[in-house]
Motif scaffolding. Structure first.
Motif, PDB file in Angstrom:
ATOM      1  N   PHE A 249       0.849  -0.989   0.049  1.00 43.28           N
ATOM      2  CA  PHE A 249       0.045   0.168   0.053  1.00 43.28           C
ATOM      3  C   PHE A 249       0.858   1.205   0.022  1.00 43.28           C
ATOM      4  CE2 PHE A 249      -3.125   2.759   2.473  1.00 43.28           C
ATOM      5  CZ  PHE A 249      -3.652   3.381   1.270  1.00 43.28           C
ATOM      6  N   VAL A 250       0.631   2.230  -0.914  1.00 41.50           N
ATOM      7  CA  VAL A 250       1.424   3.375  -1.043  1.00 41.50           C
ATOM      8  C   VAL A 250       0.632   4.693  -0.815  1.00 41.50           C
ATOM      9  CG1 VAL A 250       3.012   4.632  -2.623  1.00 41.50           C
ATOM     10  CG2 VAL A 250       2.662   2.116  -2.867  1.00 41.50           C
ATOM     11  N   TYR A 251       0.881   5.170   0.412  1.00 41.36           N
ATOM     12  CA  TYR A 251       0.178   6.687   0.409  1.00 41.36           C
ATOM     13  C   TYR A 251       1.135   7.860   0.491  1.00 41.36           C
ATOM     14  CZ  TYR A 251      -2.624   9.742   3.396  1.00 41.36           C
ATOM     15  OH  TYR A 251      -3.234  10.873   3.558  1.00 41.36           O
ATOM     16  N   PHE A 252       0.825   8.909  -0.075  1.00 40.06           N
ATOM     17  CA  PHE A 252       1.692   9.995  -0.432  1.00 40.06           C
ATOM     18  C   PHE A 252       0.928  11.245  -0.300  1.00 40.06           C
ATOM     19  CE2 PHE A 252       4.776   7.095  -2.571  1.00 40.06           C
ATOM     20  CZ  PHE A 252       5.502   6.977  -1.567  1.00 40.06           C
ATOM     21  N   VAL A 253       1.659  11.952   0.384  1.00 44.23           N
ATOM     22  CA  VAL A 253       1.203  13.285   0.730  1.00 44.23           C
ATOM     23  C   VAL A 253       2.582  14.264   0.509  1.00 44.23           C
ATOM     24  CG1 VAL A 253      -0.742  13.265   1.840  1.00 44.23           C
ATOM     25  CG2 VAL A 253       1.292  13.359   2.985  1.00 44.23           C
ATOM     26  N   ASN A 254       2.394  15.668  -0.087  1.00 37.44           N
ATOM     27  CA  ASN A 254       3.523  16.438  -0.099  1.00 37.44           C
ATOM     28  C   ASN A 254       4.703  16.151  -0.615  1.00 37.44           C
ATOM     29  OD1 ASN A 254       1.746  17.509   1.865  1.00 37.44           O
ATOM     30  ND2 ASN A 254       2.962  17.076   3.665  1.00 37.44           N
ATOM     31  N   ILE A 255       4.560  15.514  -1.906  1.00 39.87           N
ATOM     32  CA  ILE A 255       5.682  15.343  -2.807  1.00 39.87           C
ATOM     33  C   ILE A 255       5.553  15.913  -4.212  1.00 39.87           C
ATOM     34  CG2 ILE A 255       6.238  13.201  -1.784  1.00 39.87           C
ATOM     35  CD1 ILE A 255       5.207  11.837  -4.453  1.00 39.87           C
ATOM     36  N   ASN A 256       6.442  16.125  -4.875  1.00 35.63           N
ATOM     37  CA  ASN A 256       6.454  16.961  -6.241  1.00 35.63           C
ATOM     38  C   ASN A 256       6.946  16.312  -7.279  1.00 35.63           C
ATOM     39  OD1 ASN A 256       9.068  17.813  -5.761  1.00 35.63           O
ATOM     40  ND2 ASN A 256       8.371  19.501  -4.701  1.00 35.63           N
ATOM     41  N   SER A 257       7.448  15.116  -7.134  1.00 38.36           N
ATOM     42  CA  SER A 257       8.265  14.335  -8.240  1.00 38.36           C
ATOM     43  C   SER A 257       8.300  12.851  -7.777  1.00 38.36           C
ATOM     44  CB  SER A 257       9.647  14.782  -8.331  1.00 38.36           C
ATOM     45  OG  SER A 257      10.376  14.078  -9.198  1.00 38.36           O
ATOM     46  N   LYS A 258       8.309  11.914  -8.776  1.00 35.86           N
ATOM     47  CA  LYS A 258       8.270  10.479  -8.705  1.00 35.86           C
ATOM     48  C   LYS A 258       9.779  10.291  -8.210  1.00 35.86           C
ATOM     49  CE  LYS A 258       6.593   9.867 -12.664  1.00 35.86           C
ATOM     50  NZ  LYS A 258       5.932   9.089 -13.982  1.00 35.86           N
ATOM     51  N   GLU A 259      10.503  11.045  -8.416  1.00 39.06           N
ATOM     52  CA  GLU A 259      12.144  10.819  -8.161  1.00 39.06           C
ATOM     53  C   GLU A 259      12.227  10.891  -6.503  1.00 39.06           C
ATOM     54  OE1 GLU A 259      15.948   9.624  -8.245  1.00 39.06           O
ATOM     55  OE2 GLU A 259      14.228   9.435  -9.544  1.00 39.06           O
ATOM     56  N   ASN A 260      11.257  11.674  -5.867  1.00 40.13           N
ATOM     57  CA  ASN A 260      11.321  12.145  -4.414  1.00 40.13           C
ATOM     58  C   ASN A 260      11.302  10.480  -3.698  1.00 40.13           C
ATOM     59  OD1 ASN A 260       9.377  14.934  -4.409  1.00 40.13           O
ATOM     60  ND2 ASN A 260      11.409  14.713  -4.852  1.00 40.13           N
ATOM     61  N   ILE A 261      10.486   9.655  -4.301  1.00 42.68           N
ATOM     62  CA  ILE A 261      10.453   8.304  -3.711  1.00 42.68           C
ATOM     63  C   ILE A 261      10.885   7.255  -4.607  1.00 42.68           C
ATOM     64  CG2 ILE A 261       8.221   9.163  -2.720  1.00 42.68           C
ATOM     65  CD1 ILE A 261       6.666   7.594  -4.672  1.00 42.68           C
ATOM     66  N   TYR A 262      11.771   7.407  -5.379  1.00 46.36           N
ATOM     67  CA  TYR A 262      12.654   6.501  -6.254  1.00 46.36           C
ATOM     68  C   TYR A 262      11.409   5.347  -6.856  1.00 46.36           C
ATOM     69  CZ  TYR A 262      16.113   8.539  -3.065  1.00 46.36           C
ATOM     70  OH  TYR A 262      17.044   9.408  -2.508  1.00 46.36           O
ATOM     71  N   THR A 359      14.526   4.483  13.365  1.00 43.96           N
ATOM     72  CA  THR A 359      14.991   5.180  12.392  1.00 43.96           C
ATOM     73  C   THR A 359      15.812   4.720  11.245  1.00 43.96           C
ATOM     74  OG1 THR A 359      17.043   5.283  13.435  1.00 43.96           O
ATOM     75  CG2 THR A 359      15.431   7.079  13.981  1.00 43.96           C
ATOM     76  N   GLU A 360      15.758   3.409  11.243  1.00 49.47           N
ATOM     77  CA  GLU A 360      16.261   2.625   9.941  1.00 49.47           C
ATOM     78  C   GLU A 360      15.247   2.377   8.968  1.00 49.47           C
ATOM     79  OE1 GLU A 360      15.524  -1.912  11.849  1.00 49.47           O
ATOM     80  OE2 GLU A 360      17.726  -1.298  11.619  1.00 49.47           O
ATOM     81  N   ARG A 361      13.968   2.849   9.306  1.00 46.29           N
ATOM     82  CA  ARG A 361      12.786   2.693   8.258  1.00 46.29           C
ATOM     83  C   ARG A 361      12.977   3.910   7.261  1.00 46.29           C
ATOM     84  NH1 ARG A 361      12.445  -2.196   8.111  1.00 46.29           N
ATOM     85  NH2 ARG A 361      10.510  -2.094   6.687  1.00 46.29           N
ATOM     86  N   ILE A 362      13.800   5.017   7.545  1.00 41.33           N
ATOM     87  CA  ILE A 362      13.732   5.952   6.815  1.00 41.33           C
ATOM     88  C   ILE A 362      14.706   5.725   5.624  1.00 41.33           C
ATOM     89  CG2 ILE A 362      14.276   8.634   6.891  1.00 41.33           C
ATOM     90  CD1 ILE A 362      13.802   8.593   9.817  1.00 41.33           C
ATOM     91  N   ILE A 363      14.035   6.074   4.468  1.00 38.62           N
ATOM     92  CA  ILE A 363      15.351   5.931   3.267  1.00 38.62           C
ATOM     93  C   ILE A 363      15.493   7.339   2.889  1.00 38.62           C
ATOM     94  CG2 ILE A 363      14.871   5.459   0.807  1.00 38.62           C
ATOM     95  CD1 ILE A 363      13.071   3.326   1.555  1.00 38.62           C
ATOM     96  N   TYR A 364      16.955   7.599   3.071  1.00 39.41           N
ATOM     97  CA  TYR A 364      17.535   8.588   2.531  1.00 39.41           C
ATOM     98  C   TYR A 364      18.307   8.629   1.397  1.00 39.41           C
ATOM     99  CZ  TYR A 364      16.803  10.503   7.573  1.00 39.41           C
ATOM    100  OH  TYR A 364      16.497  10.770   8.702  1.00 39.41           O
ATOM    101  N   ARG A 365      18.730   7.446   0.951  1.00 46.64           N
ATOM    102  CA  ARG A 365      19.409   7.421  -0.110  1.00 46.64           C
ATOM    103  C   ARG A 365      18.919   6.186  -0.956  1.00 46.64           C
ATOM    104  NH1 ARG A 365      22.918   7.781   3.875  1.00 46.64           N
ATOM    105  NH2 ARG A 365      23.154   5.623   4.064  1.00 46.64           N
ATOM    106  N   LYS A 366      19.162   6.313  -2.364  1.00 43.45           N
ATOM    107  CA  LYS A 366      18.651   5.172  -3.264  1.00 43.45           C
ATOM    108  C   LYS A 366      19.389   3.915  -2.803  1.00 43.45           C
ATOM    109  CE  LYS A 366      17.703   6.509  -7.379  1.00 43.45           C
ATOM    110  NZ  LYS A 366      18.040   6.865  -8.906  1.00 43.45           N
ATOM    111  N   SER A 367      20.406   3.826  -2.444  1.00 44.71           N
ATOM    112  CA  SER A 367      21.208   2.834  -2.189  1.00 44.71           C
ATOM    113  C   SER A 367      20.799   1.885  -1.054  1.00 44.71           C
ATOM    114  CB  SER A 367      22.807   3.019  -2.133  1.00 44.71           C
ATOM    115  OG  SER A 367      22.936   4.133  -0.742  1.00 44.71           O
ATOM    116  N   ASP A 368      20.179   2.554  -0.062  1.00 46.45           N
ATOM    117  CA  ASP A 368      19.525   2.069   1.211  1.00 46.45           C
ATOM    118  C   ASP A 368      18.127   1.293   0.748  1.00 46.45           C
ATOM    119  OD1 ASP A 368      21.882   2.750   2.241  1.00 46.45           O
ATOM    120  OD2 ASP A 368      20.717   4.725   3.026  1.00 46.45           O
ATOM    121  N   LEU A 369      17.577   1.388  -0.423  1.00 45.62           N
ATOM    122  CA  LEU A 369      16.144   1.313  -0.700  1.00 45.62           C
ATOM    123  C   LEU A 369      15.981  -0.341  -0.666  1.00 45.62           C
ATOM    124  CD1 LEU A 369      13.421   2.294  -1.788  1.00 45.62           C
ATOM    125  CD2 LEU A 369      14.413   1.722  -4.070  1.00 45.62           C
TER     126      LEU A 369
END
Length: 414
Positions: A249-262, A359-369
């Motif tokens: 399930f994908v739920y998004f608010v407050n993004i302006n680009s698909k790249e924001n979420i890889y 905090t390990e559930r936060i994706i800061y980098r694409k390499s961690d995805l």
């Protein structure tokens, strides 16, 4: 009736006891108007539901600061329609708003409010209106959500600081959010003055604690109202699984680009796991023209939205309440922090995840995805920490049961 029961000759202890039987009438000010923001409505429902379970009589004060501005904007639009360009823009706006209207109708927020939210009969449009005819209550509560992000350079925002009603009515904040790491310098004196009328103050983020501390106020740091309730309270809304196969399930608010979420990489991983992908969006800063391919768009009701989280294999979100309900329902999740001008909004999520060791559930980098998407959460440890934090948050609201607080606030006894 209560006035006849409580005579001047009755001792204070007996008067308190009788008053406790009737409990407190509590008016809640929060942000409530959205027809598609699930977290906004659920935090309101959760606070009301919890207070009812404690025997109180809470109700939503339907306060609206935007209508006046909207009316002025509608007037400006009438003036601008004389040009061809403005006519075309207006037509596009009408069609877009009509589409959004029908999409939001599917979510049935108004039906949920009518069934589960007790509210004032009238809507108070602006500070003057609510000051002229304030709702009767024993106590006012402001919060949660971003009530104190409504800056005091607009006089109507003083409603969120409870600048109305008798001075005898107690005022508290519960999990009020500034949604910023520092308050504008030129407004700090006004903020200090507005906070002086509160009997008790609590905020939702550590940054809010610091803002208040700088002004000389010691405040409590509490959880969002959605955490006052437990998983069983949400399951009581009769959640149902309408999907026979595994899904994300994908739920998004407050993004302006698909790249924001890889999105390309996320979609590839989920398809490799043979997960169907269901997508829901809500109002916020997000660009409504963004279309995510490879998923099915849904416009669920509140109950359906909770069901989509509860029965999912994983929740993927940029939403604070998307994270909050995933935790309460013990669902795997990942969080994509916001960037740029909206990055200050991330602290409400990082504060929560730090407290729970997530905090390990936060994706800061694409390499961690891939690593984070595939890693499982150890819920026993999380729930133990959450129980402790929940008790502290409930303890703050126990001020409503304090005999001194009640007796000093006995507006119905006069």
């Amino acid at each position: 009736m209560l006035r006849s029961l409580v005579g001047s000759e009755m001792c204070i202890r007996d008067r308190i006891y009788i008053y406790k039987i009737f409990r407190m009438k509590i008016g809640i000010i929060t942000i409530w108007q959205s027809n598609n923001n699930y977290g906004q409505l659920l935090q309101l429902w959760a606070l009301q539901h919890y207070l009812k379970m404690q025997g109180h009589n809470p109700f939503l004060i339907r306060y609206d600061v935007n209508t006046v501005c909207q009316k002025k904007e509608r007037l400006r639009r009438v003036v601008r329609v004389y040009t061809l360009v403005s006519k075309i823009i207006k037509l596009y706006s009408i069609l877009r708003n009509r589409y959004n209207f029908f999409v939001d109708k599917k979510r049935k927020f108004d039906e949920f409010k009518a069934k589960h939210i007790q509210s004032t009969d009238i809507v108070y449009y602006g500070l003057t209106k609510i000051q002229q005819n304030p709702p009767q209550a024993d106590c006012y509560i402001t919060g949660s959500d971003q009530v104190w992000a409504q800056l005091l350079d607009n006089i109507n925002n003083e409603g969120f600081f409870l600048n109305f009603g008798s001075s005898q009515i107690k005022r508290i904040s519960y999990a009020a959010s500034f949604a910023m790491t520092s308050y504008p310098q030129e407004l700090k004196k006004k903020l200090k003055d507005k906070l002086s009328i509160f009997s008790a103050i609590s905020v939702r983020e550590s940054s809010g604690v610091e803002i208040c501390k700088e002004l000389g106020y010691n405040v409590s740091w509490v959880l969002d109202p959605t955490f006052l309730l437990e998983q069983s309270d949400y399951l009581s809304l009769k959640l149902k699984n309408k999907n026979s196969s595994p899904y994300a399930f994908v739920y998004f608010v407050n993004i302006n680009s698909k790249e924001n979420i890889y999105w390309k990489e996320v979609k590839k991983y989920l398809h490799q796991q043979n997960y169907a992908i269901y997508m829901t969006s809500a109002s916020g800063y997000n660009n409504k023209r963004i279309h995510f391919s490879g998923c099915r768009y849904l416009y669920p009701t509140i109950e359906e939205w909770l069901s989509l989280i509860y029965y999912s294999q994983i929740m993927i979100t940029s939403s604070f309440h998307g994270v909050a309900l995933s935790i309460i329902l013990n669902r795997e999740f990942v969080f994509f922090p916001l960037g740029g001008a909206y990055s200050e909004g991330n602290n409400r999520v990082t504060d929560l995840l730090t407290l729970l060791g997530l905090t390990e559930r936060i994706i800061y980098r694409k390499s961690d995805l891939i690593y984070i998407l595939s890693k499982k959460i150890e819920w026993h440890s999380v729930n133990r920490k959450l129980d402790s934090l929940r008790k502290k948050s409930k303890n703050f609201l126990s001020v409503l049961d304090d005999e001194n607080f009640i007796y000093c606030n006995n507006t119905n006894l006069q």
